[in-house]
Design a protein around this motif. Sequence first.
Motif, PDB file in Angstrom:
ATOM      1  N   HIS A 196       2.622   6.761 -81.689  1.00  0.00           N
ATOM      2  CA  HIS A 196       2.441   7.305 -83.034  1.00  0.00           C
ATOM      3  C   HIS A 196       1.897   8.737 -82.964  1.00  0.00           C
ATOM      4  N   GLU A 202       2.095  19.338 -84.956  1.00  0.00           N
ATOM      5  CA  GLU A 202       0.660  19.620 -84.868  1.00  0.00           C
ATOM      6  C   GLU A 202       0.364  20.641 -83.772  1.00  0.00           C
ATOM      7  N   GLU A 233      -1.902  15.471 -93.802  1.00  0.00           N
ATOM      8  CA  GLU A 233      -0.831  14.672 -93.207  1.00  0.00           C
ATOM      9  C   GLU A 233      -1.042  13.175 -93.448  1.00  0.00           C
ATOM     10  N   SER A 234      -2.279  12.698 -93.341  1.00  0.00           N
ATOM     11  CA  SER A 234      -2.528  11.263 -93.459  1.00  0.00           C
ATOM     12  C   SER A 234      -2.810  10.799 -94.886  1.00  0.00           C
ATOM     13  N   HIS A 273       4.570  11.117 -81.828  1.00  0.00           N
ATOM     14  CA  HIS A 273       5.565  11.397 -82.871  1.00  0.00           C
ATOM     15  C   HIS A 273       5.195  12.629 -83.702  1.00  0.00           C
ATOM     16  N   SER A 274       3.934  12.766 -84.075  1.00  0.00           N
ATOM     17  CA  SER A 274       3.508  13.904 -84.895  1.00  0.00           C
ATOM     18  C   SER A 274       3.026  15.089 -84.054  1.00  0.00           C
TER      19      SER A 274
END
Length: 171
Positions: A42, A50, A106-107, A45-46
């Motif tokens: 996970h 970032e 983002e979250s 993936h980002s």
Amino acid sequence: MPKTKFQEFIFTLITSGCIIFIMGVYNVAIHTGGLQAATFSHALHSFPLEWFIGFLCAFFIASKTSKYFAFRVAKPTDRPIFIILCIQTFTVCTMVPLMSLLGTIESSGITSNLIFIWLQTICLNFIIAYPLQILVVGPFCRFVFRHLFVSASQENEGKIEHEMEQQGFAE
């Protein structure tokens, strides 16, 4: 340490990549309730976005800001390790709020609680990012950098040997 803009670019690329990935894993673990195998995928993936944004912030904002404040505390004649620690301290103080804002948006998205979530995220990230940068990522990245740019390493070794001779530690 970097002597040219190209070396600074490479050093920032290495350092930002390491710290951003590790902090990404940390933040995913916080949001998912713990460290699991899926946490790494996970975070990976980002990671590219970032890293890109973090690198730009580190290279264009934090490097200038951290050196400005570090040389308000340290003098160019101070021991190199003290200067390095000052720069790293102010880099973390600059990067944690910037990257925490990115992570918060983002979250959680842009909500009415953004500022409160962001402040909490800054606190949670700082308590990990600072010792991680000082004790793990910084030394590791300087080690890698020295091996990539041998001439920079040889200059530093010469300075250390010269300091040791001055202090009476030479063989």
